[in-house]
Design an enzyme around this catalytic site. Sequence first.
Site, PDB file in Angstrom:
ATOM      1  N   GLY A 361      29.879   8.600 -40.130  1.00 52.45           N
ATOM      2  CA  GLY A 361      28.211   7.774 -41.298  1.00 52.45           C
ATOM      3  C   GLY A 361      28.418   7.566 -42.275  1.00 52.45           C
ATOM      4  N   PRO A 362      28.313   6.347 -42.548  1.00 52.79           N
ATOM      5  CA  PRO A 362      28.757   5.604 -44.029  1.00 52.79           C
ATOM      6  C   PRO A 362      28.269   6.659 -44.998  1.00 52.79           C
ATOM      7  CG  PRO A 362      26.519   4.937 -43.648  1.00 52.79           C
ATOM      8  CD  PRO A 362      26.831   5.810 -42.242  1.00 52.79           C
ATOM      9  N   GLY A 364      28.433   7.591 -48.982  1.00 57.60           N
ATOM     10  CA  GLY A 364      27.665   7.734 -49.824  1.00 57.60           C
ATOM     11  C   GLY A 364      26.055   8.556 -49.298  1.00 57.60           C
ATOM     12  N   VAL A 365      25.935   8.822 -48.122  1.00 53.81           N
ATOM     13  CA  VAL A 365      25.247   9.123 -47.656  1.00 53.81           C
ATOM     14  C   VAL A 365      24.698  10.909 -47.154  1.00 53.81           C
ATOM     15  CG1 VAL A 365      24.455   8.443 -46.000  1.00 53.81           C
ATOM     16  CG2 VAL A 365      26.520   9.807 -45.422  1.00 53.81           C
ATOM     17  N   LYS A 367      27.352  13.021 -47.144  1.00 53.27           N
ATOM     18  CA  LYS A 367      28.396  14.097 -46.140  1.00 53.27           C
ATOM     19  C   LYS A 367      29.387  15.068 -46.617  1.00 53.27           C
ATOM     20  CE  LYS A 367      30.939  10.338 -44.351  1.00 53.27           C
ATOM     21  NZ  LYS A 367      30.471   9.820 -45.068  1.00 53.27           N
ATOM     22  N   THR A 368      30.359  14.997 -47.411  1.00 51.72           N
ATOM     23  CA  THR A 368      31.484  15.632 -49.061  1.00 51.72           C
ATOM     24  C   THR A 368      29.942  16.961 -49.132  1.00 51.72           C
ATOM     25  OG1 THR A 368      32.225  13.935 -48.524  1.00 51.72           O
ATOM     26  CG2 THR A 368      33.352  16.053 -49.894  1.00 51.72           C
ATOM     27  N   SER A 685      28.387  -6.014 -29.658  1.00 49.66           N
ATOM     28  CA  SER A 685      26.988  -6.103 -30.168  1.00 49.66           C
ATOM     29  C   SER A 685      26.253  -7.351 -29.853  1.00 49.66           C
ATOM     30  CB  SER A 685      26.823  -4.971 -30.872  1.00 49.66           C
ATOM     31  OG  SER A 685      26.715  -6.049 -31.963  1.00 49.66           O
ATOM     32  N   LYS A 728      21.109  -1.118 -38.214  1.00 45.59           N
ATOM     33  CA  LYS A 728      20.536  -2.350 -37.438  1.00 45.59           C
ATOM     34  C   LYS A 728      18.507  -2.980 -37.849  1.00 45.59           C
ATOM     35  CE  LYS A 728      24.336  -3.048 -34.265  1.00 45.59           C
ATOM     36  NZ  LYS A 728      24.607  -3.393 -33.055  1.00 45.59           N
TER      37      LYS A 728
END
Length: 781
Positions: A361-362, A364-365, A367-368, A685, A728
């Site tokens: 994922g991008p 800052g979401v 993950k860590t 895309s 998107k």
Amino acid sequence: MSEQNPPIPAAVPVQLPMLPLRDIVIFPHMVAPLFVGRAPSIGALEKATEADKLIFLVSQIDPKVDSPSEEDIYRIGTIGKVVQLLKLPDGTVKVLVEGIRRAQMSEFLPGDDLLQAIVEPLPEAVTTSPEMDAVIRAINATFETYVSLSKKVPSEVSATIAGIDDPSRLGDTVAGHLQVPIAEKQEILEFVEPAQRLEHILILLEQENEILQIEGRIRSRVKSQMERSQKEYYLNEQMRAIQKELGEKDEFKQEILHLEEQIVKKKMSKEATEKAHAELRKLKMMSPMSAEATVVRNYVECLLALPWKKGTRDCHDLAKAEQILDADHYGLEKVKERVLEYLAVQALVKKIKGPILCLVGPPGVGKTSLGQSIAKALGRKFLRISLGGVRDEAEIRGHRRTYIGAMPGKIIQGLRKSGVKNPVFMLDEIDKMSTDFRGDPSSALLEVLDPEQNNSFADHFLDVDYDLSQVLFVATANNLHAIPRPLHDRLEVIRIEGYSEEEKLHIARRYLLKKQAKVHGFAEPQVRFSSAALYEIIRRYTREAGVRSLDRNIASVFRKLARRALQEGKDRNFPVGEKQIHKYLGVPVYQYGVREDEDQVGVATGLAWTEVGGELLTIEVTILPGKGKLTVTGKLGEVMQESAQAAMTFVRSRWQPLGLAEDFYSSLDIHVHVPEGAVPKDGPSAGITISTAIASALTGRTVRKDLAMTGEVTLRGRVLAIGGLKEKLLAARRGGMSKVLLPAENEKHLTELPKELLQALEIVTVAHMDQVLAAALADAN
């Protein structure tokens, strides 16, 4: 002193001021200094000195009680006399009291200024018998022993005790010098019969003497041990000096013996135990100063330091695990569900190979930090290594022991540090590894991250198999394209999409505001952010998929408020609205909801996915006189350039429906440009967006300004599926679009998206380019 005491008739109740005592029991015939500080106690002393100087001295049951009531004091105390009273500068009173006679409280008389009680003096029985004389002699002898053993009682007291003939007075005097708890002394005071009192005191004295003798033996043993230790230390130092002169290596022998003991005690695998013994045999033959001996010693110590059998017990309480995951992170349902499934299966099977999760994922979401929450939910230890910029295969597999300074790889080092064989091991930024002449670390990870192989992982330094099957590996990545295909195949990929505005608002309220309030020294209710203020930060001061920038901006507001708090008062409240946000954070960094002002020819809006979330992508097409040349600019990658060529070929194939001449392209040049030319762009895309912009420029028909689109186009006009759907659509909503065209193949993914996002946009699915043009282009004039 006792001859001058006023007579107290026995069994006649008298009302006396009362002095509760915290940590002392006053016996008859006992003189003791007291320091008095409580107001009612000082009042009682003053009342006593004004009258006949008599006062009732009684001990408290709990010395910690400052304002004792009737339940907090014993019933039996001593009627005493105030011998001397001295007021000290700090308001306390020093008083010398003398105990006269036992008494029992029959009525408690509380008061604000002083405490009083109606007390009945207890009769003193005077008995003499041969048995009493025997007890007195025994007490004298035992007390003399007690004085000799105890360092807290002066030796002169023995002579004083020996000169007392009265059994009652003897018992009270001895009791006053005993180092026993208050409750024990109170029990002695409550014995009215002297014979019973003396027998009880004799028992206590013998017990105390036994304890004091044990203490003496312990002290002498410790002292002799210390002397022996000092002697041994001195002799050892001399031995070392002699051995140093003779060149002996006794220390080296001792170290080898110690390693040998550890190998026997340590529960290693059979292969590792045999290897350790073999290396130790080599070490015995080496010189202790050689470089080879250092390498062998380090190797054996590394084998012994690894957790071969030791592990933590997993928490199988699913409700508790779910509660921990929900408390630490908002949303992220797929990851939480996968962790709970792992726990459930492990609870049923008891032993299960650790899954290899990859959170994509991008930035800052979360993950860590999610890895830490997984470890907390499972009840395991957490380890993290960053693979960003790692280029050497030895970082994973370790160095071979032929090198001086060789060490194990990061995996084995991490396990050695954790001390358990089943931690949660996070491989952070697995997509940021690179390759050079020293090898490919991603290839070395193939064995580590394969559940079928990692039960016999071979580190170059260890040179024995190590079982990694119980380790729960969690990898993180921003982009799956950078991960080699064989490694990707071993990972269980869980995608973490960017957060919607509503999700960011919830995260800010539940986590970020509380965290920053604590960091900046505010109580939680002191600073109140309105929803409008938070939306303003989210929309105009951040452009991200995660919440890192949002957290930084909230921290910036708190810093400004901290300064105000020092100037205006720490206890005041600070409401934060839209106006305050502009004041504290300055001019908005980003525009929100800005789109084209009017429908234009040759301009179409696409949707792009980047590592930091979704973005609006404007495609501009201009038609010029020329010879059929297609020019593509805007720092586009190869895939996007090929998409532009495919779009052009499709438009040429549709010349009739579009109302164009068959050879229209031979006299025209077409220039396709994607603004923000310094930013690299790639991917297929944007195919339908480029096709729409080219068709609009050639036909002169405008494209709707509130319409965004995404999809790959084929030469036959088919619209193919795309990735990054949620990011998107978030970008479309953020950019003020009202309608979005999506490939029909992506319709199945809409069910996974937040309801508020689907309600904010009109989503139309298309399977062919003809549908796109029909929806996007205005009718011809």
